[in-house]
Design a protein around this motif. Structure first.
Motif, PDB file in Angstrom:
ATOM      1  N   ALA A  68      -6.055  -0.681  -3.990  1.00  0.00           N
ATOM      2  CA  ALA A  68      -7.322  -0.019  -4.297  1.00  0.00           C
ATOM      3  C   ALA A  68      -7.586   1.128  -3.326  1.00  0.00           C
ATOM      4  CB  ALA A  68      -8.461  -1.031  -4.245  1.00  0.00           C
ATOM      5  N   ALA A  69      -7.326   0.890  -2.037  1.00  0.00           N
ATOM      6  CA  ALA A  69      -7.596   1.919  -1.037  1.00  0.00           C
ATOM      7  C   ALA A  69      -6.697   3.138  -1.213  1.00  0.00           C
ATOM      8  CB  ALA A  69      -7.432   1.337   0.362  1.00  0.00           C
ATOM      9  N   LEU A  70      -5.436   2.899  -1.593  1.00  0.00           N
ATOM     10  CA  LEU A  70      -4.476   3.995  -1.750  1.00  0.00           C
ATOM     11  C   LEU A  70      -4.427   4.549  -3.165  1.00  0.00           C
ATOM     12  CD1 LEU A  70      -1.504   2.642   0.426  1.00  0.00           C
ATOM     13  CD2 LEU A  70      -3.272   4.301   1.065  1.00  0.00           C
ATOM     14  N   LYS A  71      -5.263   3.974  -4.048  1.00  0.00           N
ATOM     15  CA  LYS A  71      -5.351   4.429  -5.448  1.00  0.00           C
ATOM     16  C   LYS A  71      -4.012   4.302  -6.173  1.00  0.00           C
ATOM     17  CE  LYS A  71      -9.268   7.548  -4.712  1.00  0.00           C
ATOM     18  NZ  LYS A  71      -9.588   7.017  -3.377  1.00  0.00           N
ATOM     19  N   VAL A  72      -3.390   3.145  -5.999  1.00  0.00           N
ATOM     20  CA  VAL A  72      -2.124   2.857  -6.677  1.00  0.00           C
ATOM     21  C   VAL A  72      -2.428   2.402  -8.103  1.00  0.00           C
ATOM     22  CG1 VAL A  72      -0.032   1.451  -6.631  1.00  0.00           C
ATOM     23  CG2 VAL A  72      -1.082   2.195  -4.483  1.00  0.00           C
ATOM     24  N   PRO A  73      -1.729   2.906  -9.115  1.00  0.00           N
ATOM     25  CA  PRO A  73      -1.953   2.434 -10.484  1.00  0.00           C
ATOM     26  C   PRO A  73      -1.785   0.919 -10.581  1.00  0.00           C
ATOM     27  CG  PRO A  73      -0.574   4.394 -10.487  1.00  0.00           C
ATOM     28  CD  PRO A  73      -0.725   3.988  -9.049  1.00  0.00           C
ATOM     29  N   ASN A  74      -2.485   0.335 -11.525  1.00  0.00           N
ATOM     30  CA  ASN A  74      -2.488  -1.120 -11.676  1.00  0.00           C
ATOM     31  C   ASN A  74      -1.224  -1.596 -12.389  1.00  0.00           C
ATOM     32  OD1 ASN A  74      -3.453  -3.747 -11.532  1.00  0.00           O
ATOM     33  ND2 ASN A  74      -4.584  -3.568 -13.466  1.00  0.00           N
ATOM     34  N   VAL A  75      -0.095  -1.394 -11.734  1.00  0.00           N
ATOM     35  CA  VAL A  75       1.191  -1.874 -12.249  1.00  0.00           C
ATOM     36  C   VAL A  75       1.956  -2.497 -11.089  1.00  0.00           C
ATOM     37  CG1 VAL A  75       1.331  -0.124 -14.057  1.00  0.00           C
ATOM     38  CG2 VAL A  75       2.359   0.334 -11.829  1.00  0.00           C
ATOM     39  N   MET A  76       2.880  -3.386 -11.413  1.00  0.00           N
ATOM     40  CA  MET A  76       3.758  -3.981 -10.400  1.00  0.00           C
ATOM     41  C   MET A  76       5.158  -4.090 -10.962  1.00  0.00           C
ATOM     42  SD  MET A  76       1.636  -6.882  -8.313  1.00  0.00           S
ATOM     43  CE  MET A  76       0.654  -7.591  -9.639  1.00  0.00           C
ATOM     44  N   PRO A  77       6.154  -3.832 -10.109  1.00  0.00           N
ATOM     45  CA  PRO A  77       6.011  -3.395  -8.730  1.00  0.00           C
ATOM     46  C   PRO A  77       5.591  -1.932  -8.643  1.00  0.00           C
ATOM     47  CG  PRO A  77       8.308  -3.370  -9.338  1.00  0.00           C
ATOM     48  CD  PRO A  77       7.575  -3.958 -10.510  1.00  0.00           C
ATOM     49  N   ALA A  78       5.104  -1.565  -7.477  1.00  0.00           N
ATOM     50  CA  ALA A  78       4.807  -0.164  -7.170  1.00  0.00           C
ATOM     51  C   ALA A  78       5.169   0.066  -5.715  1.00  0.00           C
ATOM     52  CB  ALA A  78       3.336   0.153  -7.423  1.00  0.00           C
ATOM     53  N   THR A  79       5.596   1.274  -5.414  1.00  0.00           N
ATOM     54  CA  THR A  79       6.021   1.611  -4.058  1.00  0.00           C
ATOM     55  C   THR A  79       5.248   2.832  -3.583  1.00  0.00           C
ATOM     56  OG1 THR A  79       8.226   0.682  -4.356  1.00  0.00           O
ATOM     57  CG2 THR A  79       7.975   2.347  -2.643  1.00  0.00           C
ATOM     58  N   VAL A  80       4.765   2.758  -2.350  1.00  0.00           N
ATOM     59  CA  VAL A  80       4.057   3.879  -1.729  1.00  0.00           C
ATOM     60  C   VAL A  80       4.870   4.330  -0.529  1.00  0.00           C
ATOM     61  CG1 VAL A  80       1.915   4.669  -0.678  1.00  0.00           C
ATOM     62  CG2 VAL A  80       1.844   2.892  -2.449  1.00  0.00           C
ATOM     63  N   VAL A  81       5.184   5.622  -0.477  1.00  0.00           N
ATOM     64  CA  VAL A  81       5.903   6.198   0.657  1.00  0.00           C
ATOM     65  C   VAL A  81       4.887   6.888   1.556  1.00  0.00           C
ATOM     66  CG1 VAL A  81       7.755   7.734   1.384  1.00  0.00           C
ATOM     67  CG2 VAL A  81       7.928   6.543  -0.805  1.00  0.00           C
ATOM     68  N   LEU A  82       4.835   6.454   2.817  1.00  0.00           N
ATOM     69  CA  LEU A  82       3.876   7.003   3.773  1.00  0.00           C
ATOM     70  C   LEU A  82       4.603   7.807   4.853  1.00  0.00           C
ATOM     71  CD1 LEU A  82       1.676   3.817   4.258  1.00  0.00           C
ATOM     72  CD2 LEU A  82       1.058   5.857   2.962  1.00  0.00           C
ATOM     73  N   ARG A  83       4.034   8.930   5.210  1.00  0.00           N
ATOM     74  CA  ARG A  83       4.559   9.736   6.307  1.00  0.00           C
ATOM     75  C   ARG A  83       4.139   9.133   7.650  1.00  0.00           C
ATOM     76  NH1 ARG A  83       2.050  13.526   2.729  1.00  0.00           N
ATOM     77  NH2 ARG A  83       3.588  14.676   1.487  1.00  0.00           N
ATOM     78  N   PRO A  84       4.808   9.505   8.731  1.00  0.00           N
ATOM     79  CA  PRO A  84       4.424   8.974  10.047  1.00  0.00           C
ATOM     80  C   PRO A  84       2.975   9.271  10.427  1.00  0.00           C
ATOM     81  CG  PRO A  84       6.613   9.923  10.172  1.00  0.00           C
ATOM     82  CD  PRO A  84       6.079  10.270   8.811  1.00  0.00           C
ATOM     83  N   ASP A  85       2.399  10.355   9.884  1.00  0.00           N
ATOM     84  CA  ASP A  85       1.005  10.666  10.209  1.00  0.00           C
ATOM     85  C   ASP A  85       0.017   9.869   9.360  1.00  0.00           C
ATOM     86  OD1 ASP A  85       1.122  11.840   7.701  1.00  0.00           O
ATOM     87  OD2 ASP A  85       0.706  13.879   8.393  1.00  0.00           O
ATOM     88  N   GLY A  86       0.531   8.989   8.508  1.00  0.00           N
ATOM     89  CA  GLY A  86      -0.328   8.136   7.698  1.00  0.00           C
ATOM     90  C   GLY A  86      -0.660   8.677   6.327  1.00  0.00           C
ATOM     91  N   SER A  87      -0.278   9.901   6.036  1.00  0.00           N
ATOM     92  CA  SER A  87      -0.570  10.461   4.718  1.00  0.00           C
ATOM     93  C   SER A  87       0.413   9.924   3.680  1.00  0.00           C
ATOM     94  CB  SER A  87      -0.504  11.988   4.761  1.00  0.00           C
ATOM     95  OG  SER A  87       0.786  12.425   5.161  1.00  0.00           O
ATOM     96  N   VAL A  88      -0.011   9.934   2.436  1.00  0.00           N
ATOM     97  CA  VAL A  88       0.815   9.432   1.344  1.00  0.00           C
ATOM     98  C   VAL A  88       1.747  10.537   0.867  1.00  0.00           C
ATOM     99  CG1 VAL A  88       0.805   8.523  -1.009  1.00  0.00           C
ATOM    100  CG2 VAL A  88      -0.945   7.777   0.618  1.00  0.00           C
ATOM    101  N   ALA A  89       3.058  10.282   0.976  1.00  0.00           N
ATOM    102  CA  ALA A  89       4.037  11.247   0.483  1.00  0.00           C
ATOM    103  C   ALA A  89       4.150  11.165  -1.036  1.00  0.00           C
ATOM    104  CB  ALA A  89       5.397  11.011   1.125  1.00  0.00           C
TER     105      ALA A  89
END
Length: 215
Positions: free
Chosen positions: A169-190
């Motif tokens: 919810a916080a990262l606004k990931v679509p409601n599907v599974m599996p899902a993968t989020v790639v984060l940069r070292p500065d914390g931003s979403v790639a």
């Protein structure tokens, strides 16, 4: 009072009751702008998943500990969020744990077939790329089932227990599974990848360029 009048009054009373119930439901479920997010411990796992009940599944899964704080504050959307590390039950400051390093965040649930197919590939990708943090997030209240599924698959990755899907919810990931989020070292979403992967090579093809560009 005529019969038609009595029927009209009865219908109005019913409509008023339904409208009140609907308003109360919206009031209870909704959050005003700026309000705090619900507590991560409210229904993060089942009542049955006590530390005593989880001891054996945790021993069988034999997961590594979740990461400690990195450098920086981590993803802004996750700041202030604390979740349980499935491997040992310790609380994890999620944003701090993800700070200062490239992260592959894998969201899954024990009952998800494609997730079970993908998790070994995630583990292999982590083995090949020790400088990247692969962290899985279990999105169901049944923590025991998650641990037993990981034990069955032989997947030993650090795992957060997130039965309320607060991370998604916080990262606004679509409601599907599996899902993968790639984060940069500065914390931003790639990038957010709402799809499954069949092997580590496919993960690398989708993720590595994002990680290289973030360094």
């Amino acid at each position: 009072m005529s019969v038609s009048t009595r029927w009209t009054v009865a219908v109005l009373v019913v409509l008023l009751a339904l409208g009140t119930a609907f308003w109360l439901e919206l009031r209870d479920d909704g959050a005003a702008p700026g309000a705090e997010a619900p507590s991560a411990t409210a229904r993060d796992h089942r009542d049955a998943d006590t530390p005593e009940a989880l001891a054996e599944p945790r021993a069988r899964a034999d997961l590594p500990p979740c990461p400690g704080p990195g450098n920086g504050q981590g993803p802004e959307a996750l700041r202030g969020m604390t979740l349980e590390c499935a491997g040992d039950g310790d609380p994890v400051d999620v944003a701090a744990a993800l700070a200062g390093r490239p992260v592959v965040l894998n969201l899954w649930a024990y009952w998800c077939g494609p997730c079970a197919d993908e998790l070994p590939a995630m583990a292999e990708y982590q083995r090949r790329n020790p400088d990247v943090l692969v962290l899985t997030v279990h999105q169901d209240e049944n923590e025991t089932a998650a641990l037993l599924r990981l034990a069955e698959l032989g997947v030993r990755l650090p795992t957060l227990q997130d039965g309320r899907r607060l991370v998604a919810a916080a990262l606004k990931v679509p409601n599907v599974m599996p899902a993968t989020v790639v984060l940069r070292p500065d914390g931003s979403v790639a990038e957010i990848l709402p799809r499954s992967f069949v092997d580590a090579d496919e993960i690398a093809a989708a993720v590595d360029e994002l990680i290289r560009s973030s360094r």
